[in-house]
Design an enzyme around this catalytic site. Structure first.
Site, PDB file in Angstrom:
ATOM      1  N   HIS A 180       0.850  -1.196   0.000  1.00 19.47           N
ATOM      2  CA  HIS A 180       0.000   0.000   0.000  1.00 19.47           C
ATOM      3  C   HIS A 180       0.883   1.244   0.000  1.00 19.47           C
ATOM      4  O   HIS A 180       1.738   1.415   0.870  1.00 19.47           O
ATOM      5  CB  HIS A 180      -0.936  -0.030   1.205  1.00 19.47           C
ATOM      6  CG  HIS A 180      -1.898  -1.183   1.124  1.00 19.47           C
ATOM      7  ND1 HIS A 180      -2.352  -1.880   2.215  1.00 19.47           N
ATOM      8  CD2 HIS A 180      -2.483  -1.761   0.030  1.00 19.47           C
ATOM      9  CE1 HIS A 180      -3.182  -2.835   1.807  1.00 19.47           C
ATOM     10  NE2 HIS A 180      -3.269  -2.779   0.489  1.00 19.47           N
ATOM     11  N   HIS A 221       2.813  -3.455   6.874  1.00 15.39           N
ATOM     12  CA  HIS A 221       1.793  -2.457   6.534  1.00 15.39           C
ATOM     13  C   HIS A 221       1.723  -1.438   7.669  1.00 15.39           C
ATOM     14  O   HIS A 221       2.345  -1.597   8.712  1.00 15.39           O
ATOM     15  CB  HIS A 221       0.420  -3.124   6.381  1.00 15.39           C
ATOM     16  CG  HIS A 221       0.259  -3.960   5.145  1.00 15.39           C
ATOM     17  ND1 HIS A 221      -0.569  -3.611   4.113  1.00 15.39           N
ATOM     18  CD2 HIS A 221       0.831  -5.140   4.773  1.00 15.39           C
ATOM     19  CE1 HIS A 221      -0.522  -4.539   3.162  1.00 15.39           C
ATOM     20  NE2 HIS A 221       0.326  -5.480   3.535  1.00 15.39           N
ATOM     21  N   GLU A 236       0.802  -4.599  11.161  1.00 12.36           N
ATOM     22  CA  GLU A 236       0.319  -3.230  10.979  1.00 12.36           C
ATOM     23  C   GLU A 236       1.117  -2.378  11.959  1.00 12.36           C
ATOM     24  O   GLU A 236       0.968  -2.484  13.175  1.00 12.36           O
ATOM     25  CB  GLU A 236      -1.180  -3.133  11.290  1.00 12.36           C
ATOM     26  CG  GLU A 236      -2.063  -3.983  10.385  1.00 12.36           C
ATOM     27  CD  GLU A 236      -2.314  -3.377   9.017  1.00 12.36           C
ATOM     28  OE1 GLU A 236      -1.860  -2.235   8.759  1.00 12.36           O
ATOM     29  OE2 GLU A 236      -2.973  -4.041   8.190  1.00 12.36           O
TER      30      GLU A 236
END
Ligand code: 3K0
Ligand code: CA
Ligand code: ZN
Length: 703
Positions: free
Chosen positions: A431, A564, A637
């Protein structure tokens, strides 16, 4: 990711900062003169035509001694300038004077002379010692110590004006007769780096350096300019350091005034080098971000007819310094003070051409310039390969949709050899706006290389495992996210479809693609899965790379993490099914996932959970890696949780990076370790892993 999803709710408290990365200068290094050497395993610049020589030391006292030893290998300096080691103001102008008089600069404490400095003074046996500044800078006791150490005939005298500018004028008056200097240099008395940069140029042109206040020409400086009556004054530095009004006041005394400056101290040093030093220069002195080391190096630079440039405080060589090295390709670089191996590799590589200047890429906004942009990332990983050629191999996994390379590195001992060791895959930036992942990957590259020689755990893992790092899976989205000098909250790649740009690469993998409402078929959606499974070149490259690690019928990659942001979570498969015990994962494997996630969470404070507990995803990377190859695959994350604004959530400031990447050191090393036999963690190594696992990985649940 920007969309309001569950992770934005209150979660674990942030761990306290775990510490900061060491700055390049001020780092502890063995004192003394250190020639380029292969003393550390993996550090080899031997094939280069460029030599580096580190005049290192634990502190500015030791660095100055090392420089003096290099400049006067047989002793016998006519004069030594002794400067306050804690307060360099009175020493700013000493460099060109010392060069003119053929002397050295040493530092002392204010109340005591360090032993090593005393020994160097004895070795140099100067006829004269100039003590710079008043008794508050260097006390009478130090003068007594110096006097007692040296021969009775030695002149030990103090040179001190009312302020730094006054001391500079007094030094000039001692060294230069009227009309003896045709060019005089001037810098701001508060701009020490400018004084360091100006020093070798002043010495080269045979003039002194004088100091001014930003908005006023001190009387002592004006009087000295009048007395010297030079043809020209060169001001080094910006108008914030020497204003145009001061320049005009100098112009009233001296026929010609010119200014040499750049966007910052690094660029100013580069501009001085370009203006006053030949492009054919074969020797360059690189100082640190601070000025003490550079100041002491001015006499040596003058002796070598070399400029002084600055390498910078962190792991990237300052661009103006890089540009000078590329333009002049010096054969020798003298480094005043300590420098990391990767910055040294950058200096060598840019000088000898082995490190190409990266193609122009969009940069981070200036307030976040500490983040590594795509070009800096490439330079850093290539420099790491250059510094540790036996441990690191850099390669491109292939081209993105828009044709950018997806850079990766293999890290292991004997890196050029297939050693059939357990392998680990770390990838980042599926991303595009999740920038911290790239920093985390670079942190791991630095950890596994720079700590190889000193940390037994790191060394064992590098010796017994292969670590693959893919530094940015989505270079097209990244470039777009940074384009135009501002952030765009861009997530997907840049592949057009149905009138919109971008597929969510992390919904494009080939396990249960589009199965379960865990992605969107709408090309305008943030989680558009793509028109077909594997439609993105980026996911295909990851697929094909992982397939290439099947050797002799065995997938060598055993554990994986995709980095991420954000939410401070550790996620494990499945994403597609809400079931607590997924129907398509064995009970033992599920237990391994749960135990590994818990163990890693013990180390980084992240919250462990099944991917689907966050929200359902289908076609994501970790489900595919597990089901295709039984790889124990996790999503981290990273920082942060709970920020007041969307911008703070998605684009945390660079100031958090050191602590937030160091925070994951233990967890990621554990993931690498666990590749030895993931089932050992549930006590089933004998059942699942062939005998001869190199080193037993950790077992059980950490306390
Ligand atoms: O494995 C996963 O559950 C991936 C979570 C990931 C995603 O692709 O949705 N979260 S993120 O987009 O906020 N980084
Ligand atoms: Ca190896
Ligand atoms: Zn993400």
């Amino acid at each position: 990711m920007v969309h309001a999803r569950p992770r934005f709710a209150a979660r674990t408290r942030l761990l306290a900062a775990l510490g900061l990365v060491a700055l390049v200068v001020g780092g502890v290094e063995t004192p003394g003169v250190q020639a380029d050497s292969a003393a550390q395993p993996g550090n080899a610049f031997g094939s280069s035509s460029v030599s580096t020589e580190r005049l290192g030391g634990a502190d500015q006292y030791a660095v100055a001694v090392a420089i003096s030893q290099r400049l006067f290998p047989a002793g016998g300096a006519p004069v030594v300038y002794l400067a306050g080691g804690q307060n360099f103001a009175d020493a700013l102008a000493a460099g060109p004077i010392a060069a003119h008089e053929g002397g050295a600069i040493l530092y002392t404490g204010s109340s005591a002379l360090p032993d090593a400095v005393g020994q160097e003074l004895v070795r140099l046996a100067p006829a004269r010692v100039e003590v710079l500044g008043g008794t508050s800078v260097i006390g009478a006791a130090v003068v007594d110590q110096v006097t007692a150490l040296l021969a009775p005939a030695t002149v030990v005298e103090r040179v001190a004006g009312a302020d730094a500018a006054g001391t500079a004028a007094a030094l000039s008056a001692v060294a230069f007769a009227p009309h003896a200097a045709t060019t005089v240099f001037v810098t701001g008395s508060g701009s020490a780096q400018d004084a360091v940069a100006a020093g070798p140029a002043a010495a080269q042109l045979g003039g002194p350096l004088l100091l001014v206040a930003p908005t006023s020409l001190p009387a002592a400086t004006a009087a000295e300019l009048t007395r010297l009556a030079p043809d020209r004054v060169v001001i080094v530095g910006a108008t914030s350091a020497v204003s145009d009004a001061v320049s005009a006041a100098i112009d009233a005394i001296v026929p010609l005034v010119e200014r040499v400056t750049g966007a910052d101290a690094y660029a100013t040093a580069g501009a001085v080098a370009t203006r006053f030093f030949s492009a054919a220069a074969t020797d360059v002195i690189a100082g640190g971000p601070g000025y003490a080391n550079g100041l002491a190096a001015v006499p040596l630079a003058a002796n070598r007819h070399a400029p002084i440039l600055f390498f910078g405080p962190e792991d990237m060589l300052a661009t103006p310094t890089r540009d000078w090295l590329v333009a002049t390709h010096p054969s020798r670089i003298v480094i005043a003070g300590s420098v990391s191996e990767v910055v040294r590799a950058q200096m060598v590589g840019f000088s000898d051409g082995r490190l190409p200047v990266p193609p122009a890429t969009p940069a981070y906004p200036s307030y976040d310039s500490g983040y590594h942009d795509p070009g800096e990332m490439l330079t850093l990983i290539r420099a790491t390969e250059l510094a540790y050629p036996t441990l690191v191999h850099v390669f491109s996994m292939g081209k993105s949709y828009e044709g950018r390379d997806i850079w990766a590195a293999k890290i292991s001992d004997n890196v050029s050899v297939e050693e059939n060791e357990p392998e680990v895959l770390i990838d980042t930036l599926h991303h595009a706006d999740e920038h911290l992942g790239v920093e985390q990957a670079l942190y791991m590259l630095a950890t596994l290389t720079s700590q190889y020689a000193t940390d037994a755990y790191v060394r064992r893992l590098v010796n017994e495992r292969v670590v693959w790092i893919v530094f940015a899976m989505n270079p097209d989205g990244w470039a777009y996210d940074l384009s135009g000098g501002k952030y765009h909250f861009w997530r997907k790649n840049r592949q057009p479809y149905g009138g919109y740009y971008g597929t969510d690469i992390n919904r494009n993998y080939g396990y249960k693609w589009a199965c379960c409402s865990g992605s969107s078929g709408n090309p305008s959606a943030y989680n558009f899965r793509g028109p077909t499974v594997w439609s993105t070149p980026e996911a295909r490259l990851l697929r094909d790379f992982v397939a290439s690690r099947v050797i002799g019928g065995v997938q060598l990659i055993k554990t994986h993490v995709t980095l991420h942001t954000n939410g401070e979570l550790i996620l494990y498969p499945d994403g597609w099914s809400k079931a607590t015990y997924p129907p398509d994962i064995t009970a033992d494997d599920h237990a391994v996932f749960v135990y590994m996630a818990r163990n890693m969470s013990r180390m980084n404070g992240y919250r462990p959970m099944k991917s689907s507990s966050l929200y359902v995803t289908d076609g994501d990377e970790i489900d595919w890696l597990y089901h295709q190859y039984r790889i124990f695959s996790f999503t981290f994350e990273l920082y942060p949780v709970d920020q007041p604004t969307l911008t703070a959530m998605v684009y945390p400031p660079y100031s958090i990076v050191a602590a937030q990447t160091a925070r994951n050191r233990g967890a990621l090393l554990y993931l690498i370790d666990a590749a030895g036999c993931p089932w050992a963690i549930i006590g089933k190594a004998a059942q699942y892993c062939p005998t001869g696992t190199p080193i037993p990985p950790p077992s059980g649940l950490l306390g």
